[in-house]
Write a protein that holds these residues in place. Structure first.
Motif, PDB file in Angstrom:
ATOM      1  N   HIS A 548       0.805  -1.222   0.000  1.00 50.36           N
ATOM      2  CA  HIS A 548       0.000   0.000   0.000  1.00 50.36           C
ATOM      3  C   HIS A 548       0.839   1.273   0.000  1.00 50.36           C
ATOM      4  N   GLY A 549       2.107   1.161  -0.337  1.00 47.29           N
ATOM      5  CA  GLY A 549       2.926   2.361  -0.360  1.00 47.29           C
ATOM      6  C   GLY A 549       4.333   2.095   0.142  1.00 47.29           C
ATOM      7  N   TYR A 550       4.777   2.903   1.105  1.00 46.67           N
ATOM      8  CA  TYR A 550       6.138   2.802   1.645  1.00 46.67           C
ATOM      9  C   TYR A 550       6.089   2.977   3.163  1.00 46.67           C
ATOM     10  N   ILE A 551       7.086   2.401   3.836  1.00 44.80           N
ATOM     11  CA  ILE A 551       7.154   2.543   5.287  1.00 44.80           C
ATOM     12  C   ILE A 551       8.624   2.626   5.706  1.00 44.80           C
ATOM     13  N   LEU A 552       8.856   3.351   6.777  1.00 45.03           N
ATOM     14  CA  LEU A 552      10.223   3.521   7.292  1.00 45.03           C
ATOM     15  C   LEU A 552      10.218   3.287   8.793  1.00 45.03           C
ATOM     16  N   ASP A 553      11.166   2.478   9.265  1.00 46.47           N
ATOM     17  CA  ASP A 553      11.393   2.301  10.700  1.00 46.47           C
ATOM     18  C   ASP A 553      12.265   3.476  11.155  1.00 46.47           C
ATOM     19  N   ILE A 554      11.663   4.401  11.894  1.00 50.56           N
ATOM     20  CA  ILE A 554      12.361   5.645  12.243  1.00 50.56           C
ATOM     21  C   ILE A 554      13.558   5.366  13.145  1.00 50.56           C
ATOM     22  N   SER A 555      13.404   4.458  14.119  1.00 44.36           N
ATOM     23  CA  SER A 555      14.516   4.159  15.029  1.00 44.36           C
ATOM     24  C   SER A 555      15.704   3.572  14.272  1.00 44.36           C
ATOM     25  N   ALA A 556      15.424   2.680  13.322  1.00 41.04           N
ATOM     26  CA  ALA A 556      16.503   2.100  12.526  1.00 41.04           C
ATOM     27  C   ALA A 556      17.181   3.181  11.683  1.00 41.04           C
ATOM     28  N   TYR A 557      16.386   4.118  11.195  1.00 38.67           N
ATOM     29  CA  TYR A 557      16.963   5.201  10.405  1.00 38.67           C
ATOM     30  C   TYR A 557      17.888   6.063  11.266  1.00 38.67           C
ATOM     31  N   ILE A 558      17.451   6.412  12.456  1.00 41.21           N
ATOM     32  CA  ILE A 558      18.267   7.262  13.330  1.00 41.21           C
ATOM     33  C   ILE A 558      19.606   6.582  13.628  1.00 41.21           C
ATOM     34  N   ALA A 559      19.559   5.256  13.757  1.00 43.56           N
ATOM     35  CA  ALA A 559      20.799   4.521  14.030  1.00 43.56           C
ATOM     36  C   ALA A 559      21.734   4.503  12.822  1.00 43.56           C
ATOM     37  N   ALA A 560      21.158   4.529  11.618  1.00 43.01           N
ATOM     38  CA  ALA A 560      21.983   4.507  10.397  1.00 43.01           C
ATOM     39  C   ALA A 560      21.341   5.437   9.377  1.00 43.01           C
ATOM     40  N   PRO A 561      21.624   6.737   9.463  1.00 47.03           N
ATOM     41  CA  PRO A 561      20.970   7.718   8.588  1.00 47.03           C
ATOM     42  C   PRO A 561      21.283   7.481   7.113  1.00 47.03           C
TER      43      PRO A 561
END
Length: 578
Positions: A548-561
């Motif tokens: 249905h689109g796209y999703i991002l795990d914000i915590s994982a992103y913060i750990a590896a921008p």
């Protein structure tokens, strides 16, 4: 186009497919007179603009009941725009004219209706007629005073209710004249108080507002030079021999340039596409003492012997706008016909006119309507002049990375800042290329989303050459799932494309969400004919594709921008409401 052309287009309306048009909008018409002809003219004016109107109307004389009943068709239509026109008339009694209670009730009904809708409400002001028993002292006339009071109260209502906008009907009356506004036979026989000419002008005004709501306002005028910006051929007459100065026809061209300058000051981009010797044309700008416009007023120039359609395409690419954002003015009918054929979507008005008609013809265009004018609009000419300096710097840079580092870009962010709501709304209405969803929002929509817990985050971008203004924005809404959010809007003006701004700004948005305890961000990309530049952005910024689109795990992103976040673009912490 004229009335009959619009009516002919409207005759085909029942058999048309909305999918065959470049845009569609749901609209409602509500009046206190017989509006069948007005509705047909509006349909025709919309179809002429390649917009399909899904139209609803309130039945004749049912407006007081429809406005008071939340279950009425009016309330249930859910239109993107509702047009209202209550026409007090100096020649016939009406409830609005005779009853102060009815007058107050209508104002209250408009406010109540606007408060219940997500769409925009456009109300025509009342005609302030100079016909009446007092002759040369019309302000003694009760009708004259009532009409003025009604308009003052409407203006006050619009200042309080963001969804309500007022069309100054008297601007149209003054343009065509009262004698050509009222149709007395139609008034008494059919309750059609207005001439077809006047109703055509109203329909065109409504269509222009609908076009603005769809983000289809024109933003650039491309001009020919010889016999358009000045009289005569500069290559034959020389810089001082062209018709430009205090005497006719030179004074007409001077006034046309002043009109163009006024449009430039309100934010319309000026450009040149002329078949000419470049040295001759530039000499005219620099040497003719009566020249109003200077080279710096033009954001792009193509002065050569190349094909004009190709040059206009090159200007569009240079300015990062679509040709459907452009208006081309040229006195030569062959050039106009060629550009129309080669560049579908560009507006090419008829311009085979005597020069004294040029300024009026420019002002008559309804292609530049906006719901509001922001500070960025007033500064746009300066911003494009600064952009030309940046391009010169890029030509001398060793690499794109070196160029971006040399710019010293800074993003000054804000969140839920009331003063920036008009600009964020305008960005949604006008941004087409780097825009993930191309959802269009009026100011009241942005206010509503903030009121419901949304975050409207924007970025004001500057560099060593100057100020781009507020050119990037995101609207994040709480999702149904706990700690999940939805990226409803993410867009950026084409003026800052390719400089790392979008990745750095998205990084900022994600860090704001992380600080607020959100764990995941859902997003979508809705493809259009124009937003190809934004197509791969979510995937390259760490989002994962889903059904249905796209999703991002914000915590994982913060750990590896994201590695695309520019190290040469700095962020200043936001201000505004927390």
């Amino acid at each position: 186009m004229r009335s009959l052309d619009y009516i002919k287009k409207a005759a085909a309306y029942p058999s048309l497919d909305p999918k065959d048009f470049s845009a569609e909008i749901a609209a409602t018409i509500l009046t206190d007179f017989t509006d069948d002809v007005l509705a047909k003219l509006f349909i025709g004016a919309m179809l002429a603009r390649d917009i399909y109107p899904s139209l609803s109307r309130v039945p004749y004389r049912q407006y007081p009941f429809a406005l008071k009943d939340p279950e009425s068709r009016l309330f249930q239509a859910g239109s993107a725009v509702t047009f209202m026109f209550f026409g007090m008339n100096p020649f016939k009694d009406s409830a609005l004219r005779e009853s102060h209670e009815h007058f107050e009730a209508i104002l209250g009904d408009i406010e109540r209706y606007a408060g219940s809708q997500n769409g925009t409400v456009i109300v025509n002001s009342c005609i302030v007629s100079y016909y009446g028993p007092y002759g040369n002292i019309p302000d003694r006339n009760d009708f004259f005073q009532r009409a003025r009071e009604y308009n003052e109260r409407l203006a006050e209502l619009a200042s309080r209710v963001p969804r309500v906008h007022i069309i100054d009907t008297n601007r149209i009356v003054h343009r065509i004249g009262e004698d050509r506004t009222f149709d007395l036979r139609g008034l008494y026989a059919f309750d059609i108080p207005f001439t077809q000419e006047f109703m055509t002008a109203i329909a065109e005004e409504w269509a222009a507002y609908a076009q603005a709501l769809l983000g289809r306002t024109r933003k650039c005028i491309v001009l020919d030079l010889d016999n358009t910006l000045w009289g005569g051929v500069v290559g034959e007459l020389g810089a001082r021999g062209i018709a430009l100065g205090p005497d006719y026809p030179g004074n007409a061209f001077v006034n046309f340039q002043r009109a163009l300058l006024d449009l430039s000051r309100r934010g319309i981009i000026l450009a040149i596409a002329s078949k000419n010797n470049p040295a001759d044309a530039i000499e005219a700008f620099r040497e003719n003492p009566y020249m109003v416009l200077t080279e710096d007023h033009f954001s792009a120039m193509r002065i050569d012997w190349n094909d004009k359609a190709d040059n206009i395409k090159a200007i569009a690419e240079e300015l990062n706008i679509g040709v459907d954002s452009m208006v081309f003015l040229d006195d030569d009918p062959l050039n106009r016909a060629m550009v129309r054929e080669r560049l579908p979507g560009i507006a090419v008005p008829e311009f085979s006119l005597p020069p004294e008609q040029y300024a009026k013809a420019l002002y008559d265009l309804d292609l530049f309507h906006q719901l509001s004018v922001t500070e960025e609009d007033a500064q746009r000419g300066r911003m494009y002049a600064e952009e030309r300096k940046r391009k010169k710097a890029m030509e001398s840079a060793k690499s794109v990375d070196d160029y971006i580092a040399e710019l010293g870009i800074e993003i000054r962010t804000s969140m839920n800042e009331p003063s920036l709501i008009p600009r964020i709304s305008q960005l949604t209405l006008k941004t087409n290329q780097f825009n993930l969803t191309t959802r269009r929002y009026a100011e009241h929509d942005v206010e509503r989303m903030i009121g419901e817990g949304g975050l409207a985050i924007s970025g004001h971008v500057v560099d060593k050459f100057g100020d781009y203004g507020t050119v990037i924005a995101a609207i994040v809404l709480p999702d149904r799932a706990p700690r999940h959010a939805v990226l409803d809007i993410f867009l950026m003006s084409c003026r800052v494309m390719g400089r790392g701004v979008e990745c750095t700004f998205m990084d900022h948005v994600l860090r704001v969400l992380h600080e607020r305890g959100f764990s995941h961000l859902r997003a979508e990309f809705i493809p259009t004919l124009k937003n190809k530049p934004a197509e791969g952005f979510l995937l390259t910024h760490g989002f994962s594709a889903t059904e249905h689109g796209y999703i991002l795990d914000i915590s994982a992103y913060i750990a590896a921008p994201c590695s695309k976040v520019s190290k040469t673009v700095s962020i200043t912490p936001y201000h505004g409401n927390p």
